[in-house]
Motif scaffolding. Structure first.
Motif, PDB file in Angstrom:
ATOM      1  N   ILE B 117       1.614   2.416   1.362  1.00 29.01           N
ATOM      2  CA  ILE B 117       0.358   2.982   0.897  1.00 29.01           C
ATOM      3  C   ILE B 117      -0.383   2.069  -0.059  1.00 29.01           C
ATOM      4  N   MET B 118       0.187   0.905  -0.397  1.00 27.64           N
ATOM      5  CA  MET B 118      -0.497   0.115  -1.425  1.00 27.64           C
ATOM      6  C   MET B 118      -1.866  -0.400  -0.958  1.00 27.64           C
ATOM      7  N   ILE B 119      -1.992  -0.751   0.313  1.00 26.80           N
ATOM      8  CA  ILE B 119      -3.287  -1.249   0.775  1.00 26.80           C
ATOM      9  C   ILE B 119      -4.347  -0.138   0.796  1.00 26.80           C
ATOM     10  N   PRO B 120      -4.058   1.010   1.466  1.00 28.66           N
ATOM     11  CA  PRO B 120      -5.039   2.099   1.410  1.00 28.66           C
ATOM     12  C   PRO B 120      -5.331   2.557  -0.022  1.00 28.66           C
ATOM     13  N   LEU B 121      -4.310   2.618  -0.870  1.00 32.98           N
ATOM     14  CA  LEU B 121      -4.526   3.041  -2.260  1.00 32.98           C
ATOM     15  C   LEU B 121      -5.541   2.137  -2.938  1.00 32.98           C
ATOM     16  N   PHE B 122      -5.431   0.843  -2.654  1.00 35.15           N
ATOM     17  CA  PHE B 122      -6.363  -0.101  -3.255  1.00 35.15           C
ATOM     18  C   PHE B 122      -7.803   0.249  -2.854  1.00 35.15           C
ATOM     19  N   PHE B 123      -7.994   0.603  -1.576  1.00 39.50           N
ATOM     20  CA  PHE B 123      -9.353   0.935  -1.138  1.00 39.50           C
ATOM     21  C   PHE B 123      -9.830   2.262  -1.712  1.00 39.50           C
ATOM     22  N   ILE B 124      -8.900   3.222  -1.871  1.00 38.34           N
ATOM     23  CA  ILE B 124      -9.285   4.503  -2.471  1.00 38.34           C
ATOM     24  C   ILE B 124      -9.728   4.285  -3.918  1.00 38.34           C
ATOM     25  N   ILE B 125      -8.952   3.472  -4.637  1.00 41.01           N
ATOM     26  CA  ILE B 125      -9.298   3.167  -6.020  1.00 41.01           C
ATOM     27  C   ILE B 125     -10.639   2.420  -6.087  1.00 41.01           C
ATOM     28  N   LYS B 126     -10.872   1.558  -5.092  1.00 40.00           N
ATOM     29  CA  LYS B 126     -12.126   0.820  -5.032  1.00 40.00           C
ATOM     30  C   LYS B 126     -13.310   1.765  -4.827  1.00 40.00           C
TER      31      LYS B 126
END
Lengths: 277, 270
Positions: B117-126
């Motif tokens: 989930i680290m990649i999607p999480l990065f986009f959600i945070i973005k």
């Protein structure tokens, strides 16, 4: 009252999983628009030598790490349990546990200092004993072992505590009965102790294996995947692809594959140990 | 035979303890040595100096990253305890639709490895505009099925009759939670609190994905960066590491009982 947690889990855990699967179907770097490619990423992955190499390195890391952690923490727990003196027992427990309070980054830092090729402590001792200098982190054949050592050093105390509390639950009367029947220490361990702490062993085996598939921190600091890519485990490869080369789609493809692999290994183990939860 | 086993025990014990303690002792002793003595193999420093610490404080802005780490770890701990205890209480004592299914769903999220989930999480945070901010580090670390599960177990141990008695006296659900259940659950709050604090103080992967500028570095990133930088003297790196280690070690020394309790709870879950 349950709502905030549910929303949190939805936004930061559940949606990201679906999102990861979604991204993995796109060719996406930061500069261009993302384009839908279907299973193309997965097909590319099957032709990607670096990917298979990273899986192989992860497996090698995993096997060495799991065996060492399991055996050492069990031996240490048995050792601490066997100390008669309460004060000694307490001291040994704290001494063995202490590394676990340290962060992986700091642990890796100290061990780099120990492993240092030119003036490091280990090399000083090895030359003193006559074995001679080793390259350690600079060597393609030794770097992975060095990384394993740090992981084991960090986690052994933690699993030792879990084993210890399981050992304390084994009734003393069982051992007395066994001694009366003339069983020696080793027989006692394999015939009484080990079967009775089976649940704990399974728990530790599964959590250690899952943990070993996700190793990242100490690799990033100690070797940065090198030398020559010899410590590029899968999570590190994913990180490189996504946050250094900005291939988010392809990185997600590998991430999804890795998680399926982890799930498969976990289920296989539950079957293997015949646990129905 | 008896003497032999005793000898094995003593030697084994010494080996275990020294392997586990030596790097820690080395860390502390190295940070107290002057730069020229860093490769002096004697463990006890021949000359003790605090100059490395002074230099770290003066040149590295270490207090900022220490502050960031404290902020992140404390915020995650407070929010997580609040959310988990409320959710755990609901699952233990309240009736609401889809309760069972929802609980199973919560438990199933425990299976998710962070690397997926680290990649999607990065986009959600973005999307939330939280890249390179401390809140971007904090928020995704809060929800955690494991804490909910442990709180639920704990609250189920508190008799239903207390809940009903308070209800008959006309207490609202929130007051029952706050005035009856919380005071009876102080140990688990400390146990989980310590465990959340330490985990987040030591966390590295997620903070390095979120942060971009050195003002937002948590202390683990600062130390990792020092390692990567060529020609950083060892005494500085070791001194910075000591500073990073002190909070969790102090917690361990003073709250040892709760600390170890948390680990045993993890084991019992199996």
């Amino acid at each position: 009252m349950v709502l905030p947690e549910i929303i949190g889990l939805l936004v930061f855990l559940f949606i990201p999983i679906l999102y990861a699967v979604y991204i993995s179907a796109f060719d996406w770097d930061v500069l261009s628009e993302k384009t839908f490619v279907g299973f193309q990423n997965y097909q590319n992955m099957l032709k990607d030598e670096m990917f298979f190499r990273s899986i192989w390195i992860t497996l090698r890391y995993s096997i060495i790490y799991v065996v060492l952690v399991f055996v050492l923490s069990l031996i240490m727990a048995v050792f601490v349990q066997s100390l008669r003196n309460k004060y000694l027992q307490q001291t040994a427990r704290i001494a063995i546990y202490l590394p676990n309070t340290i962060s992986t980054i700091v642990a890796a830092t100290v061990w780099i200092f120990l492993f240092e090729a030119r003036n490091g402590y280990l090399n000083r001792w090895l030359t003193a004993v006559g074995i001679g200098r080793q390259d350690f982190l600079g060597s393609t054949s030794q770097a992975l072992i060095c990384v394993v050592v740090v992981g084991v050093w960090l986690v052994v105390g933690y699993d030792m505590i879990i084993f210890l509390s399981a050992l304390k639950d084994v009734p003393e009367s069982y051992y007395e009965a066994a001694r009366l029947d003339g069983a020696n220490c080793i027989q006692q361990f394999f015939k009484i102790t080990f079967p009775l702490i089976k649940d704990t062993s399974v728990f530790i085996a599964i959590t250690t294996i899952i943990g070993s598939f996700q190793v990242f921190d100490q690799i990033r600091v100690m070797t940065n995947g090198g030398p020559g890519g010899s410590t590029t485990v899968t999570v590190f490869y994913i990180y490189q692809l996504a946050f250094e080369k900005y291939q988010f789609g392809y990185a997600s493809t590998i991430a999804v594959t890795l998680s399926i692999l982890i799930m498969f290994v976990t289920l296989f183990q539950l079957k293997l140990y015949k646990i129905d939860d | 035979m008896k003497i032999l086993t005793r000898c094995i025990k003593i030697i084994g014990g010494l080996v275990f303890c020294s392997v586990s303690l030596f790097p820690i002792i080395l860390l502390f002793s190295g940070s107290l040595k002057p730069a020229e003595d860093i490769y002096d193999y004697r463990i006890i420093p021949q000359r003790v100096t605090l100059s490395s610490f002074v230099e770290v404080i003066n040149t590295l802005d270490i207090f900022r990253s220490i502050f960031n780490s404290f902020f992140v770890a404390i915020m995650v701990t407070v929010l997580a305890l609040l959310l988990h205890s409320m959710a755990g209480f609901s699952f233990a004592r309240l009736q609401f639709p889809f309760k069972k299914g929802l609980f199973l769903w919560v438990l199933s999220t425990m299976m998710v490895p962070f690397s997926v989930i680290m990649i999607p999480l990065f986009f959600i945070i973005k999307q939330m505009g939280l890249v390179d901010s401390l809140w971007g580090i904090i928020l995704p670390m809060v929800p955690h099925a494991y804490g909910v599960f442990l709180f639920r177990q704990n609250f189920r141990g508190i008799p239903q009759s207390l809940f009903e008695a308070a209800r008959i006296d006309g207490c609202s659900i929130f007051r029952i939670f706050y005035n009856v259940f919380l005071p009876l659950s102080v140990p688990i709050f400390i146990t989980l609190g310590v465990s959340f604090f330490v985990t987040n103080w030591n966390n590295y992967l997620w903070p390095t994905i979120v942060t971009q500028t050195s003002e937002k570095y948590v202390v683990q990133i600062t130390i990792a960066t020092l390692n990567g930088a060529l020609r950083t003297p060892w005494n500085l790196i070791l001194a910075a590491s000591v500073i990073a280690v002190i909070p969790t070690m102090i917690l361990f020394i003073f709250l040892q009982r709760y600390y170890l309790q948390g680990i045993k709870m993890a084991g019992i879950k199996s």
